[in-house]
Design an enzyme around this catalytic site. Structure first.
Site, PDB file in Angstrom:
ATOM      1  N   SER A 143       0.855  -1.188   0.000  1.00  0.00           N
ATOM      2  CA  SER A 143       0.000   0.000   0.000  1.00  0.00           C
ATOM      3  C   SER A 143       0.889   1.236   0.000  1.00  0.00           C
ATOM      4  O   SER A 143       2.088   1.140   0.333  1.00  0.00           O
ATOM      5  CB  SER A 143      -0.850  -0.010   1.280  1.00  0.00           C
ATOM      6  OG  SER A 143      -1.545   1.202   1.444  1.00  0.00           O
ATOM      7  N   TYR A 156      -1.898  -0.657  10.618  1.00  0.00           N
ATOM      8  CA  TYR A 156      -2.059  -1.008   9.194  1.00  0.00           C
ATOM      9  C   TYR A 156      -0.759  -0.708   8.443  1.00  0.00           C
ATOM     10  O   TYR A 156      -0.267  -1.553   7.672  1.00  0.00           O
ATOM     11  CB  TYR A 156      -3.225  -0.210   8.600  1.00  0.00           C
ATOM     12  CG  TYR A 156      -3.483  -0.505   7.132  1.00  0.00           C
ATOM     13  CD1 TYR A 156      -4.039  -1.714   6.729  1.00  0.00           C
ATOM     14  CD2 TYR A 156      -3.175   0.440   6.142  1.00  0.00           C
ATOM     15  CE1 TYR A 156      -4.278  -1.988   5.379  1.00  0.00           C
ATOM     16  CE2 TYR A 156      -3.415   0.177   4.800  1.00  0.00           C
ATOM     17  CZ  TYR A 156      -3.968  -1.036   4.420  1.00  0.00           C
ATOM     18  OH  TYR A 156      -4.196  -1.305   3.089  1.00  0.00           O
TER      19      TYR A 156
HETATM   20  N1  LIG Z   1      -8.541  -0.229  -1.696  1.00  0.00           N
HETATM   21  C1  LIG Z   1      -7.477   0.477  -1.373  1.00  0.00           C
HETATM   22  O1  LIG Z   1      -7.513   1.711  -1.338  1.00  0.00           O
HETATM   23  C2  LIG Z   1      -6.185  -0.226  -1.041  1.00  0.00           C
HETATM   24  C3  LIG Z   1      -5.029   0.543  -1.020  1.00  0.00           C
HETATM   25  C4  LIG Z   1      -3.827  -0.070  -0.698  1.00  0.00           C
HETATM   26  C5  LIG Z   1      -3.802  -1.417  -0.431  1.00  0.00           C
HETATM   27  N2  LIG Z   1      -4.951  -2.148  -0.451  1.00  0.00           N
HETATM   28  C6  LIG Z   1      -4.865  -3.573  -0.120  1.00  0.00           C
HETATM   29  O2  LIG Z   1      -5.523  -4.312  -1.119  1.00  0.00           O
HETATM   30  C7  LIG Z   1      -5.909  -5.567  -0.603  1.00  0.00           C
HETATM   31  C8  LIG Z   1      -7.337  -5.870  -1.040  1.00  0.00           C
HETATM   32  O3  LIG Z   1      -8.208  -4.973  -0.402  1.00  0.00           O
HETATM   33  P1  LIG Z   1      -9.463  -4.292  -1.144  1.00  0.00           P
HETATM   34  O4  LIG Z   1      -9.175  -2.844  -1.240  1.00  0.00           O
HETATM   35  O5  LIG Z   1      -9.814  -5.042  -2.344  1.00  0.00           O
HETATM   36  O6  LIG Z   1     -10.573  -4.445  -0.006  1.00  0.00           O
HETATM   37  P2  LIG Z   1     -11.901  -5.349   0.079  1.00  0.00           P
HETATM   38  O7  LIG Z   1     -12.828  -5.021  -1.037  1.00  0.00           O
HETATM   39  O8  LIG Z   1     -12.379  -5.195   1.466  1.00  0.00           O
HETATM   40  O9  LIG Z   1     -11.348  -6.813  -0.160  1.00  0.00           O
HETATM   41  C9  LIG Z   1     -10.634  -7.490   0.815  1.00  0.00           C
HETATM   42  C10 LIG Z   1     -10.560  -8.942   0.412  1.00  0.00           C
HETATM   43  O10 LIG Z   1      -9.769  -9.623   1.404  1.00  0.00           O
HETATM   44  C11 LIG Z   1     -10.486 -10.765   1.797  1.00  0.00           C
HETATM   45  N3  LIG Z   1     -10.180 -11.151   3.166  1.00  0.00           N
HETATM   46  C12 LIG Z   1     -10.265 -10.444   4.303  1.00  0.00           C
HETATM   47  N4  LIG Z   1      -9.930 -11.219   5.356  1.00  0.00           N
HETATM   48  C13 LIG Z   1      -9.631 -12.436   4.851  1.00  0.00           C
HETATM   49  C14 LIG Z   1      -9.206 -13.669   5.416  1.00  0.00           C
HETATM   50  N5  LIG Z   1      -9.045 -13.819   6.731  1.00  0.00           N
HETATM   51  N6  LIG Z   1      -8.994 -14.722   4.583  1.00  0.00           N
HETATM   52  C15 LIG Z   1      -9.186 -14.595   3.254  1.00  0.00           C
HETATM   53  N7  LIG Z   1      -9.569 -13.462   2.668  1.00  0.00           N
HETATM   54  C16 LIG Z   1      -9.790 -12.398   3.465  1.00  0.00           C
HETATM   55  C17 LIG Z   1     -11.950 -10.441   1.607  1.00  0.00           C
HETATM   56  O11 LIG Z   1     -12.672 -11.643   1.368  1.00  0.00           O
HETATM   57  P3  LIG Z   1     -13.651 -12.378   2.423  1.00  0.00           P
HETATM   58  O12 LIG Z   1     -14.171 -11.340   3.359  1.00  0.00           O
HETATM   59  O13 LIG Z   1     -14.699 -12.988   1.535  1.00  0.00           O
HETATM   60  O14 LIG Z   1     -12.780 -13.415   3.068  1.00  0.00           O
HETATM   61  C18 LIG Z   1     -11.906  -9.608   0.347  1.00  0.00           C
HETATM   62  O15 LIG Z   1     -11.969 -10.431  -0.789  1.00  0.00           O
HETATM   63  C19 LIG Z   1      -5.698  -5.481   0.899  1.00  0.00           C
HETATM   64  O16 LIG Z   1      -4.506  -6.142   1.239  1.00  0.00           O
HETATM   65  C20 LIG Z   1      -5.572  -3.993   1.146  1.00  0.00           C
HETATM   66  O17 LIG Z   1      -4.818  -3.706   2.292  1.00  0.00           O
HETATM   67  C21 LIG Z   1      -6.130  -1.590  -0.771  1.00  0.00           C
END
Ligand SMILES: NC(=O)c1ccc[n+]([C@@H]2O[C@H](COP(=O)([O-])OP(=O)(O)OC[C@H]3O[C@@H](n4cnc5c(N)ncnc54)[C@H](OP(=O)(O)O)[C@@H]3O)[C@@H](O)[C@H]2O)c1
Length: 248
Positions: A143, A156
């Site tokens: 991130s 985080y």
């Molecule tokens: N969106 C942003 O602005 C942003 C920026 C920088 C980094 N990121 C990173 O991108 C990644 C994806 O996040 P996102 O933005 O796509 O958010 P999101 O829409 O909330 O997706 C998170 C995903 O992680 C899964 N997850 C959470 N806990 C889990 C567990 N214990 N086991 C397996 N899967 C799990 C969720 O699936 P289930 O709940 O179905 O298990 C979901 O598919 C994360 O690592 C986040 O830190 C996001």
């Protein structure tokens, strides 16, 4: 940019929403068999149905990345079904921001378990297959918070700094096995991520920020595709991207 993607077997954790789902759609459209893990299997099944109808090859498996055996099973299932694993995308994560003084210790534990240990379990599950193949690509999602620390975001940011440190160590160690490693560090991308914040004031602030600046999740999918699609002797080690309007 879709060369060198078709036919690659790609495993994605956290594929039920947001960045993981967008990557699954993009890579499947580019001709890659995708193996999708997350806890919400109803969401995974709906994505799989849609991608299959469009001619994609998709496998789904209920996977909690805090359970090492489940992450191993996800990867082993991919290898059993398709004969190999070309790319492991360790994407699952959560971001329950809060000031340290509020002592949301259970949320700290959860972030360490999912954001750090989940990535390690993904590496552990994929590495021995890739060593045997003498080929592979491990993509870990960090991130902007892996580069910058903000108030209410200390834990985080610590987990995302850890992902970058682990990935850099991995990069150096896997040279003998011809394995590529990429860190992808997004800024604000419109997903369900801010919904994991439980403190009302922080949640309102972050949701407002995302409403103002966040960009669509296919920005991430294109970055992933860029890294994978390079010729095998080119290793894209980190991609840091933000919305054009994001200052921090
Ligand atoms: N969106 C942003 O602005 C942003 C920026 C920088 C980094 N990121 C990173 O991108 C990644 C994806 O996040 P996102 O933005 O796509 O958010 P999101 O829409 O909330 O997706 C998170 C995903 O992680 C899964 N997850 C959470 N806990 C889990 C567990 N214990 N086991 C397996 N899967 C799990 C969720 O699936 P289930 O709940 O179905 O298990 C979901 O598919 C994360 O690592 C986040 O830190 C996001």
């Amino acid at each position: 940019m879709s060369g060198n993607i078709a036919g690659k077997v790609i495993v994605i954790t956290g594929a039920s929403s947001g960045l993981g789902e967008a990557a699954a759609r993009h890579l499947s459209a580019a001709g890659a068999p995708v193996v999708l893990g997350a806890r919400r299997t109803d969401r995974l099944d709906a994505i799989a149905k849609e991608l299959t109808e469009r001619g994609g090859e998709v496998l789904t498996l209920a996977t909690d990345v805090t359970k090492r055996d489940q992450v191993s099973k996800l990867v082993n299932t991919a290898v059993e079904k398709f004969g190999r694993i070309d790319v492991m995308i360790n994407n699952a994560g959560l971001m329950p921001h809060s000031p340290l003084e509020r002592l949301k210790v259970d949320e700290w534990d959860r972030m360490i378990d999912v954001n750090i240990k989940g990535v390690l379990y993904g590496i552990a599950a994929a590495l021995h297959h890739m060593k045997q193949q003498k080929a592979g690509h491990i993509i870990n999602v960090s991130s902007v918070a892996g580069h910058k620390v903000t108030p209410a975001g200390a834990v985080y940011a610590a987990t995302k700094h850890a992902v970058r440190a682990l990935s850099e160590g991995l990069r150096q160690e896997v040279k003998p096995y011809n394995i590529r490693t990429t860190i992808i560090s997004p800024g604000a991308v419109a997903t369900e991520l801010p919904d994991s914040i439980t403190e009302a004031d922080v949640s309102a602030r972050i949701h407002d920020f995302y409403k103002e600046v966040a960009i669509p999740a296919d920005s991430f999918a294109r970055a992933v595709a860029f890294a994978i699609s390079q010729p095998e002797d080119v290793d894209i080690n980190e991609i840091l991207f933000r919305p054009t309007r994001q200052e921090l």
